[in-house]
Scaffold this motif. Structure first.
Motif, PDB file in Angstrom:
ATOM      1  N   GLN A  42       0.799  -1.219   0.000  1.00 27.05           N
ATOM      2  CA  GLN A  42       0.000   0.000   0.000  1.00 27.05           C
ATOM      3  C   GLN A  42       0.838   1.279   0.000  1.00 27.05           C
ATOM      4  O   GLN A  42       0.333   2.343   0.304  1.00 27.05           O
ATOM      5  N   GLY A  43       2.114   1.146  -0.316  1.00 32.00           N
ATOM      6  CA  GLY A  43       2.948   2.336  -0.461  1.00 32.00           C
ATOM      7  C   GLY A  43       3.070   3.158   0.808  1.00 32.00           C
ATOM      8  O   GLY A  43       3.083   4.385   0.765  1.00 32.00           O
ATOM      9  N   GLY A  44       3.128   2.492   1.955  1.00 30.22           N
ATOM     10  CA  GLY A  44       3.369   3.195   3.205  1.00 30.22           C
ATOM     11  C   GLY A  44       2.129   3.708   3.913  1.00 30.22           C
ATOM     12  O   GLY A  44       2.243   4.320   4.975  1.00 30.22           O
ATOM     13  N   PHE A  45       0.946   3.453   3.358  1.00 29.22           N
ATOM     14  CA  PHE A  45      -0.278   3.968   3.983  1.00 29.22           C
ATOM     15  C   PHE A  45      -0.420   3.484   5.410  1.00 29.22           C
ATOM     16  O   PHE A  45      -0.920   4.202   6.268  1.00 29.22           O
ATOM     17  N   TYR A  46       0.011   2.240   5.699  1.00 27.78           N
ATOM     18  CA  TYR A  46      -0.120   1.670   7.029  1.00 27.78           C
ATOM     19  C   TYR A  46       1.179   1.740   7.828  1.00 27.78           C
ATOM     20  O   TYR A  46       1.269   1.180   8.914  1.00 27.78           O
ATOM     21  N   THR A  47       2.186   2.423   7.290  1.00 31.02           N
ATOM     22  CA  THR A  47       3.484   2.433   7.978  1.00 31.02           C
ATOM     23  C   THR A  47       4.108   3.818   8.105  1.00 31.02           C
ATOM     24  O   THR A  47       5.034   4.001   8.895  1.00 31.02           O
ATOM     25  N   TYR A  48       3.644   4.800   7.367  1.00 28.93           N
ATOM     26  CA  TYR A  48       4.264   6.126   7.335  1.00 28.93           C
ATOM     27  C   TYR A  48       3.629   7.013   8.413  1.00 28.93           C
ATOM     28  O   TYR A  48       2.545   7.570   8.234  1.00 28.93           O
ATOM     29  N   PHE A  49       4.322   7.136   9.558  1.00 28.61           N
ATOM     30  CA  PHE A  49       3.767   7.874  10.687  1.00 28.61           C
ATOM     31  C   PHE A  49       4.828   8.819  11.261  1.00 28.61           C
ATOM     32  O   PHE A  49       5.566   8.462  12.195  1.00 28.61           O
ATOM     33  N   PRO A  50       4.976  10.052  10.686  1.00 31.07           N
ATOM     34  CA  PRO A  50       5.948  11.026  11.217  1.00 31.07           C
ATOM     35  C   PRO A  50       5.565  11.429  12.651  1.00 31.07           C
ATOM     36  O   PRO A  50       4.394  11.643  12.963  1.00 31.07           O
ATOM     37  N   THR A  51       6.578  11.542  13.506  1.00 29.24           N
ATOM     38  CA  THR A  51       6.328  11.894  14.907  1.00 29.24           C
ATOM     39  C   THR A  51       6.255  13.400  15.137  1.00 29.24           C
ATOM     40  O   THR A  51       5.901  13.845  16.224  1.00 29.24           O
ATOM     41  N   GLY A  52       6.646  14.185  14.100  1.00 34.86           N
ATOM     42  CA  GLY A  52       6.689  15.636  14.262  1.00 34.86           C
ATOM     43  C   GLY A  52       8.015  16.133  14.794  1.00 34.86           C
ATOM     44  O   GLY A  52       8.232  17.331  14.945  1.00 34.86           O
ATOM     45  N   THR A  53       8.946  15.226  15.079  1.00 32.01           N
ATOM     46  CA  THR A  53      10.268  15.597  15.593  1.00 32.01           C
ATOM     47  C   THR A  53      11.369  15.146  14.639  1.00 32.01           C
ATOM     48  O   THR A  53      12.529  15.049  15.030  1.00 32.01           O
ATOM     49  N   GLY A  54      10.988  14.865  13.392  1.00 35.59           N
ATOM     50  CA  GLY A  54      11.971  14.436  12.404  1.00 35.59           C
ATOM     51  C   GLY A  54      12.172  12.943  12.326  1.00 35.59           C
ATOM     52  O   GLY A  54      12.953  12.469  11.504  1.00 35.59           O
ATOM     53  N   SER A  55      11.525  12.194  13.174  1.00 37.33           N
ATOM     54  CA  SER A  55      11.654  10.730  13.151  1.00 37.33           C
ATOM     55  C   SER A  55      10.307  10.116  12.784  1.00 37.33           C
ATOM     56  O   SER A  55       9.326  10.818  12.575  1.00 37.33           O
ATOM     57  N   PHE A  56      10.298   8.812  12.750  1.00 40.75           N
ATOM     58  CA  PHE A  56       9.081   8.091  12.366  1.00 40.75           C
ATOM     59  C   PHE A  56       8.818   6.967  13.375  1.00 40.75           C
ATOM     60  O   PHE A  56       9.762   6.378  13.929  1.00 40.75           O
ATOM     61  N   LEU A  57       7.550   6.715  13.598  1.00 37.46           N
ATOM     62  CA  LEU A  57       7.185   5.624  14.497  1.00 37.46           C
ATOM     63  C   LEU A  57       7.613   4.279  13.924  1.00 37.46           C
ATOM     64  O   LEU A  57       7.602   4.072  12.708  1.00 37.46           O
ATOM     65  N   ASP A  58       7.992   3.381  14.822  1.00 36.39           N
ATOM     66  CA  ASP A  58       8.132   1.977  14.440  1.00 36.39           C
ATOM     67  C   ASP A  58       6.726   1.472  14.120  1.00 36.39           C
ATOM     68  O   ASP A  58       5.855   1.420  14.987  1.00 36.39           O
ATOM     69  N   PRO A  59       6.443   1.099  12.853  1.00 32.60           N
ATOM     70  CA  PRO A  59       5.066   0.761  12.465  1.00 32.60           C
ATOM     71  C   PRO A  59       4.664  -0.674  12.778  1.00 32.60           C
ATOM     72  O   PRO A  59       3.589  -1.117  12.351  1.00 32.60           O
ATOM     73  N   THR A  60       5.502  -1.383  13.527  1.00 27.39           N
ATOM     74  CA  THR A  60       5.182  -2.769  13.867  1.00 27.39           C
ATOM     75  C   THR A  60       3.855  -2.843  14.628  1.00 27.39           C
ATOM     76  O   THR A  60       3.673  -2.175  15.637  1.00 27.39           O
ATOM     77  N   GLN A  61       2.948  -3.658  14.142  1.00 24.68           N
ATOM     78  CA  GLN A  61       1.618  -3.770  14.760  1.00 24.68           C
ATOM     79  C   GLN A  61       1.518  -4.979  15.680  1.00 24.68           C
ATOM     80  O   GLN A  61       2.190  -5.995  15.484  1.00 24.68           O
ATOM     81  N   GLN A  62       0.656  -4.823  16.669  1.00 24.54           N
ATOM     82  CA  GLN A  62       0.211  -5.925  17.521  1.00 24.54           C
ATOM     83  C   GLN A  62      -1.311  -5.981  17.412  1.00 24.54           C
ATOM     84  O   GLN A  62      -1.957  -4.982  17.085  1.00 24.54           O
ATOM     85  N   VAL A  63      -1.871  -7.141  17.720  1.00 24.81           N
ATOM     86  CA  VAL A  63      -3.322  -7.248  17.792  1.00 24.81           C
ATOM     87  C   VAL A  63      -3.684  -7.852  19.148  1.00 24.81           C
ATOM     88  O   VAL A  63      -3.125  -8.865  19.567  1.00 24.81           O
ATOM     89  N   HIS A  64      -4.572  -7.153  19.838  1.00 27.36           N
ATOM     90  CA  HIS A  64      -5.063  -7.611  21.137  1.00 27.36           C
ATOM     91  C   HIS A  64      -6.561  -7.842  20.998  1.00 27.36           C
ATOM     92  O   HIS A  64      -7.330  -6.896  20.813  1.00 27.36           O
ATOM     93  N   GLY A  65      -6.961  -9.112  21.073  1.00 22.58           N
ATOM     94  CA  GLY A  65      -8.367  -9.452  20.925  1.00 22.58           C
ATOM     95  C   GLY A  65      -8.938  -9.990  22.216  1.00 22.58           C
ATOM     96  O   GLY A  65      -8.287 -10.752  22.943  1.00 22.58           O
TER      97      GLY A  65
END
Length: 791
Positions: free
Chosen positions: A362-385
């Motif tokens: 998806q070209g980063g749609f689910y992984t591109y998350f700028p923190t506003g401080t010049g870095s990016f979030l680790d986009p690794t997901q967890q699922v808690h059900g």
């Protein structure tokens, strides 16, 4: 423990209060023989498959039954243990307590999903159904009178979710005849993994000549055998700029033998004979099971190895309170059976492969998350059900006297089951970043589900038989049913909380509902059976029977509801004993027509959301057989099933809304496509030799289990991406002796450490995550020793 204790106490009080009023009613007929589940030579069993106490060899149903003795001989403690000995049973699983059960290949994936189909096969604990919208309960098997596996539709007497078959687990009952007790301890070691063991015990205490109490307790630890090994990955965040890449490692989760299981629980049952005709039997069963780590391995990494980037565990906590009342009105038997089932499933899983797949897809749609401080979030997901499941059921039936030319059973049934669903697909820190895509009121969730499902079933049934001659019997029955299923809540991304998607603001845990749906139907199922009892040791039968599974609703907007699927079963069978009943041979040939089969799939573009579809029609040809031969101290037994299931219509491909559309000119699975999960052939053989060794009664035993390969998906694209499992054989050996009330035995399971694969699973739709498929293996080689003592 305080929480668990209070839940058990609350359930006992609820059962007592709820069932005290109908105490003037009644439950089954004389079940003393059935509950004993034993016979003179140890090879025959009394069963209640037709809700009457009957010798297994006189029941014109394809049924396999294991009594207490056989369960001990096969070293059965959990679902996987007895499922491998039942050729017509297949299953998909992510580990203990995460299993979907099926019979005769009537399975297509998606059963047991949150908000998905009801299962195709019913699971009963004694008289009470515990089949839930979630996965099958993995009851620890100890002090069990017998396990009955009824193949084929059982919709006349057992109703909803008995589409393809019914599995019944019947605990041993309190006995007023005298004190009895036993304690068993065991220790074991997975060949290349860690150790485990168990301690189990029961006591049967007569309180008077009319009352008895039976109490059971158990704890089991299963050792791990899958290693989480070091690994790293780099997310490109959907662009070609290396400065935006995020590289992560899994050092925190590296550990050998991660997949351990702890199971603890108990059972208490009371039997009170009010007089010579009336008996009440309240009971409560509690079990808590916790698993850690993954029970699937990644073949890209190595044998029994994974690289997990997050914690994984499953907690399955449940209690079942039941009341049965047995009595007589004249010489007719009246039965009331009721139960209240409360189950909490809490599952935490590594969902990082979803992040990896969608970073590329998806070209980063689910992984591109700028923190506003010049870095990016680790986009690794967890699922808690988290699923909070409840089920109450009530059945009242009356049966005519045994031994009469006419036999009749009639009754009414009601059940109501609920599932309160909370599912969080989250990325740590997501809610705190600027312009966060987190779902409101759901913390760090990129995707969230908050839903409430209620399934209600009402039924009335009548089933009877008439002896046309002493050898020829005609039987039949009908069950009229009504279901009313509702499904309401929210499921989606933050973008799904807009006014255009929302129904209303209704709860503190979600902004709105984006679905509110209902499915209901009134219909019937039926059966006809003709049995010819050639002589006391041989019979043949012909059966036509039908089964159904309720329809329901999908949570994804614009995806259509799915309707009920039905099964027509045509069966010819025989049950025979030969040579003074030293040799028993039973078998059945069957043809089944499956209409509007329900199938779970996440099509491309569904963001990984699994929907339930009616995938068309299918047919199944098959044969089942089992035998037992006694030659002095040598006993040979075995069973097998040959099953061939295929689509008889095309399963169409999907339109832009995610619904099947045949006008598109392409198919998801063509007519003739094999059904998934069930092996074409599955069988087993056991040889046991018992002999005297001084004052001891000794034995040696060897077992062979075999099954052919399977496909994990019905749809062609997904099946081709994952490939097929391969057939495999395993060997189990044991030796032991009994003397002066003590039993000691040693065993080795999967002696040659074969790596049989039961299913191939993915964390999201195979078209996206197929490259990261994981294999669910059979248990590796296990050595063990057991010691038991009769009190």
């Amino acid at each position: 423990m305080k929480t668990a204790y209070s839940r058990v106490s609350r359930s006992v009080l609820m059962a007592t209060a709820a069932f005290a009023a109908p105490a003037a009613l009644a439950q089954t007929a004389p079940q003393a023989a059935a509950d004993a589940a034993a016979v003179s030579d140890g090879t025959e069993i009394i069963v209640t498959a037709q809700k009457r106490s009957e010798n297994l060899q006189n029941v014109p149903i394809s049924i396999q039954a294991f009594g207490t003795q056989k369960l001990e001989q096969l070293n059965v403690a959990s679902f996987d243990d007895y499922a491998k000995a039942l050729p017509s049973v297949s299953f998909q699983s992510f580990g203990p307590g995460q299993t979907q059960l099926s019979f005769r290949g009537i399975t297509s994936g998606g059963d047991g999903l949150r908000g998905g189909s009801q299962p195709t096969a019913a699971l009963y604990l004694d008289e009470v159904p515990v089949t839930t919208i979630g996965n099958a309960v993995d009851l620890h098997v100890y002090d069990i009178a017998r396990v009955e596996a009824l193949s084929g539709p059982q919709g006349t007497l057992f109703g909803s979710s008995s589409l393809a078959g019914t599995l019944r687990i019947i605990p041993a009952k309190p006995d007023t005849k005298g004190f009895a007790g036993r304690i068993d301890v065991s220790g074991n070691k997975v060949g290349k993994g860690t150790g485990g063991g168990s301690i189990e015990g029961f006591v049967n205490i007569p309180l008077s000549d009319r009352a008895a109490l039976r109490v059971v307790g158990f704890y089991q630890r299963d050792g791990g055998y899958i290693d989480s090994v070091p690994g790293s990955r780099t997310f490109t965040l959907g662009d070609d700029d290396p400065t935006t890449n995020v590289t992560v490692n899994n050092a925190k989760y590296v550990k050998d033998n991660v997949n351990t299981t702890d199971t603890v629980g108990g059972r208490a049952a009371l039997k009170v004979d009010l007089d010579d005709s009336w008996t009440i039997q309240p009971a409560v069963i509690y079990q808590h099971q916790t698993t850690h780590g993954s029970f699937l391995f990644d073949p890209r990494i190595g044998d029994l190895k994974v690289t997990d980037f997050g914690p994984s565990r499953n907690r399955d906590d449940w209690v079942l309170a039941t009341m049965t009342i047995n009595g007589k009105i004249g010489n007719w038997d009246l039965t009331y059976a009721g139960g209240y089932f409360d189950r909490k499933i809490d599952n935490l899983s590594d969902y990082s492969e979803y992040s990896v797949a969608y970073d590329q897809f998806q070209g980063g749609f689910y992984t591109y998350f700028p923190t506003g401080t010049g870095s990016f979030l680790d986009p690794t997901q967890q699922v808690h059900g988290h699923d909070a499941l409840t089920k109450q059921s009530h059945e009242l039936r009356i049966s005519s006297p045994a031994g009469e030319r006419y036999k009749l059973t009639a009754g009414a049934f009601f059940q109501r089951q609920t599932d309160r669903i909370v599912a969080d697909y989250y990325i740590n820190g997501l809610a705190a970043i600027p312009n966060s895509p987190a779902v409101p009121k759901s913390g760090d969730d990129l995707f969230a589900t908050r839903a409430y499902r209620v399934d209600r079933d009402y039924a009335a049934f009548i089933d009877g038989s008439f002896d046309i001659t002493p050898q020829l019997t005609l039987a039949g029955g009908i069950r009229v049913f009504k279901y009313n299923n509702t499904f309401v809540g929210f499921s989606g991304f933050a973008s799904n909380t807009t006014a255009a998607n929302c129904v209303a603001v209704v709860a503190d845990d979600r902004v709105c509902n984006n679905f509110d749906r209902q499915a209901k139907q009134t219909s019937e199922t039926h059966r006809v059976n003709l049995t010819w009892k050639i002589d006391p040791d041989r019979l043949v039968y012909a059966t036509y029977s039908t089964g159904y599974r309720p329809g329901g609703n999908n949570r994804r907007p614009n995806v259509n509801p799915y309707v009920s699927d039905t099964l027509n079963n045509y069966e010819l069978g025989f049950k025979t004993s030969w040579f003074d009943r030293k040799f028993r041979l039973n078998g059945a040939l069957f043809y089944e027509q499956w209409k509007n089969l329900q199938y779970g799939l996440s099509p491309v573009g569904s963001s990984g959301v699994t929907n339930i579809y009616n995938a068309g029609n299918a047919r199944v040809y098959g044969a089942e057989m089992d035998f037992n031969l006694r030659l002095g101290g040598l006993n040979l037994s075995g069973s097998g099933a040959l099953i061939d299931g295929k689509l008889t219509t095309d399963f169409c491909s999907f339109d832009t809304n995610g619904n099947p559309d045949c006008s598109l000119g392409v198919v998801a699975a063509a007519k003739g496509t094999p059904l998934p999960v069930q092996p074409r052939f599955k069988g087993n053989m056991t040889a046991r030799y018992e002999f005297d060794m001084g004052k001891a009664k000794a034995f040696v035993q060897a077992s062979l289990n075999h099954q052919s390969g399977t496909r994990s998906y019905l749809t062609t694209r997904e099946a081709d991406l994952l490939g097929r499992t391969k057939g495999f054989e395993t060997f189990d050996f044991s030796v032991g002796a009994k003397v002066s009330g003590f039993d000691i035995s040693a065993y080795i399971e999967n002696a040659f450490d074969k790596r049989g694969i039961l299913s191939i699973n993915t964390v999201c739709t195979p078209s996206i995550c197929g490259g990261a498929a994981r294999f669910y293996p059979i248990k590796p080689q296990v050595f063990g020793i057991k010691l038991g003592h009769d009190l």
